[in-house]
Design a protein around this motif. Structure first.
Motif, short mmCIF file in Angstrom:
data_model
loop_
_atom_site.label_atom_id
_atom_site.label_comp_id
_atom_site.label_asym_id
_atom_site.label_seq_id
_atom_site.Cartn_x
_atom_site.Cartn_y
_atom_site.Cartn_z
N PHE A 175 5.58 0.75 -9.68
CA PHE A 175 6.37 0.47 -8.23
C PHE A 175 5.95 -0.92 -7.23
O PHE A 175 7.08 -1.43 -6.96
CB PHE A 175 6.58 2.48 -7.97
N ALA A 176 5.28 -0.90 -6.66
CA ALA A 176 4.43 -1.23 -6.05
C ALA A 176 4.57 -3.00 -6.35
O ALA A 176 5.75 -3.74 -6.42
CB ALA A 176 2.78 -1.46 -5.96
N VAL A 177 4.63 -3.46 -8.19
CA VAL A 177 5.34 -4.27 -8.39
C VAL A 177 6.62 -4.72 -8.53
O VAL A 177 6.59 -5.61 -8.05
CB VAL A 177 4.68 -5.02 -10.18
N ILE B 94 3.32 6.09 -2.67
CA ILE B 94 3.85 6.69 -3.84
C ILE B 94 4.47 6.67 -4.85
O ILE B 94 5.12 7.54 -5.48
CB ILE B 94 5.44 6.26 -2.10
N GLY B 95 4.13 5.63 -5.55
CA GLY B 95 4.43 5.00 -7.17
C GLY B 95 3.62 6.21 -7.40
O GLY B 95 3.80 6.63 -8.80
N ALA B 96 2.26 6.27 -6.89
CA ALA B 96 1.44 7.07 -7.96
C ALA B 96 1.76 8.94 -8.17
O ALA B 96 1.78 9.64 -8.32
CB ALA B 96 -0.10 7.12 -6.79
N LEU C 297 0.84 -1.26 0.26
CA LEU C 297 0.07 0.20 0.30
C LEU C 297 0.57 1.71 -0.19
O LEU C 297 0.50 2.12 -0.20
CB LEU C 297 -0.61 -0.28 1.14
N ALA C 298 2.20 1.29 0.75
CA ALA C 298 2.76 2.85 0.89
C ALA C 298 3.74 2.60 -0.43
O ALA C 298 3.55 3.52 -1.35
CB ALA C 298 3.86 2.34 1.91
#
Length: 318
Positions: free
Chosen positions: A306-308, A235-237, A230-231
């Motif tokens: 970024f999350a993946v 941050i990626g968004a 989730l973080a």
């Protein structure tokens, strides 16, 4: 070893796993936003069939609805095969290059600065664009085409190979004798329409994205803190939103230059005339046409990417 130190014993297997993590992240993120990407390209390149929808968020959805009504889900994903062919190596090279440049410029956490974060992102983005730009051009051509190339095959959509052949056989741009000879000797250069503006635009885009990513992680996720998906998404968004805002005018100019082979096949569009054409058509706002779709696309795309990427790095023990 100090927790701030960066391990240096990276072997070939490490680079392969790092590339896999980046490539998968890019493909997943691009697939999530593929329909919006198609609409955005049609708006940016001023496709005459869809200009009536440009300028609003609702227009983007109406354009998407028309594409779906005319050609179904395949129409919304037109050009996506070329996107995946480009995105996997692009994202793989970008994230691998970023890790390496980051280690060189910032071997310890104490040496991280905003300028170095920006430089690491800009350099990695430039490297990835250089190696994968021809695939990007083919993808844009496939997404831009909304009418059949021949009345004998009205239901045939452009394929990767047909788009590539069209680019290859386009006339040599009118320029100096030296330039014409260069294009005659190296027709592969036709696959680099809009490359210079793309490279220049990548510097603020990738630089800002990775600067924001590194800065926010340093501020919000102190050493030892658990980095949750989730973080990473949040941050990626934010990273994507800022990067899109800074670099968007370059992207509009680049799209116009990329489709120049379709709109003006006998000429090589230059920076100056393309900028003037955008200004004449819409003034200052012309450089931000489709930006609302850009946010709809880039914010979730960067969040997922970024999350993946971070999830794959944890999964692959990187």
């Amino acid at each position: 070893m100090s927790p701030d130190a960066v391990p240096r014993n990276k072997n070939f297997e490490h680079f392969l796993r790092s590339g896999m993590a980046g490539g998968v992240a890019g493909c997943v993120a691009k697939t999530v936003v593929a329909p919006l990407d198609r609409v955005k390209i049609l708006f940016q390149a001023s496709n005459p069939d869809y200009q009536k929808y440009a300028g609003s968020w609702s227009g983007a959805f109406r354009a998407g609805a028309q594409i779906y009504a005319d050609t179904g889900i395949r129409g919304l994903l037109q050009g996506h095969s070329a996107t995946l062919l480009r995105v996997f190596p692009y994202a793989a090279v970008k994230f691998v290059a970023y890790d390496q440049v980051h280690d060189i410029l910032m071997p310890t956490r104490a040496q991280e600065t905003n300028l170095r974060r920006f430089s690491a992102g800009a350099i990695s983005g430039a490297i990835s664009v250089f190696f994968t730009y021809p695939l990007e051009l083919v993808r844009v051509r496939m997404a831009f085409q909304t009418r059949p190339t021949t009345s004998l095959s009205p239901n045939i959509r452009p394929t990767f190979l047909s788009a590539a052949r069209t680019i290859y056989h386009e006339g040599t741009p009118t320029a100096s004798q030296t330039s014409r000879q260069l294009f005659h000797s190296f027709p592969v250069l036709k696959f680099y329409r809009g490359f210079t503006v793309s490279m220049v635009g990548m510097v603020p885009y990738a630089g800002t994205a990775f600067l924001t990513w590194g800065f926010l992680r340093a501020k919000l996720l102190p050493p030892g803190a658990r980095h949750t998906p989730l973080a990473d998404l949040g941050i990626g968004a934010l990273s994507g939103a800022l990067a899109q805002t800074v670099s968007y005018p370059f992207e509009v100019v680049r799209r116009r230059m990329q489709v120049g082979g379709l709109t003006q096949p006998d000429r090589w569009l230059r920076w100056g005339e393309t900028v003037r054409a955008v200004w004449a058509r819409g003034g200052f706002r012309g450089f931000y046409v489709g930006l609302s779709i850009g946010y709809l696309k880039v914010v979730p795309m960067n969040a997922v990417s970024f999350a993946v990427w971070q999830g794959m790095k944890r999964f692959l023990d990187l």
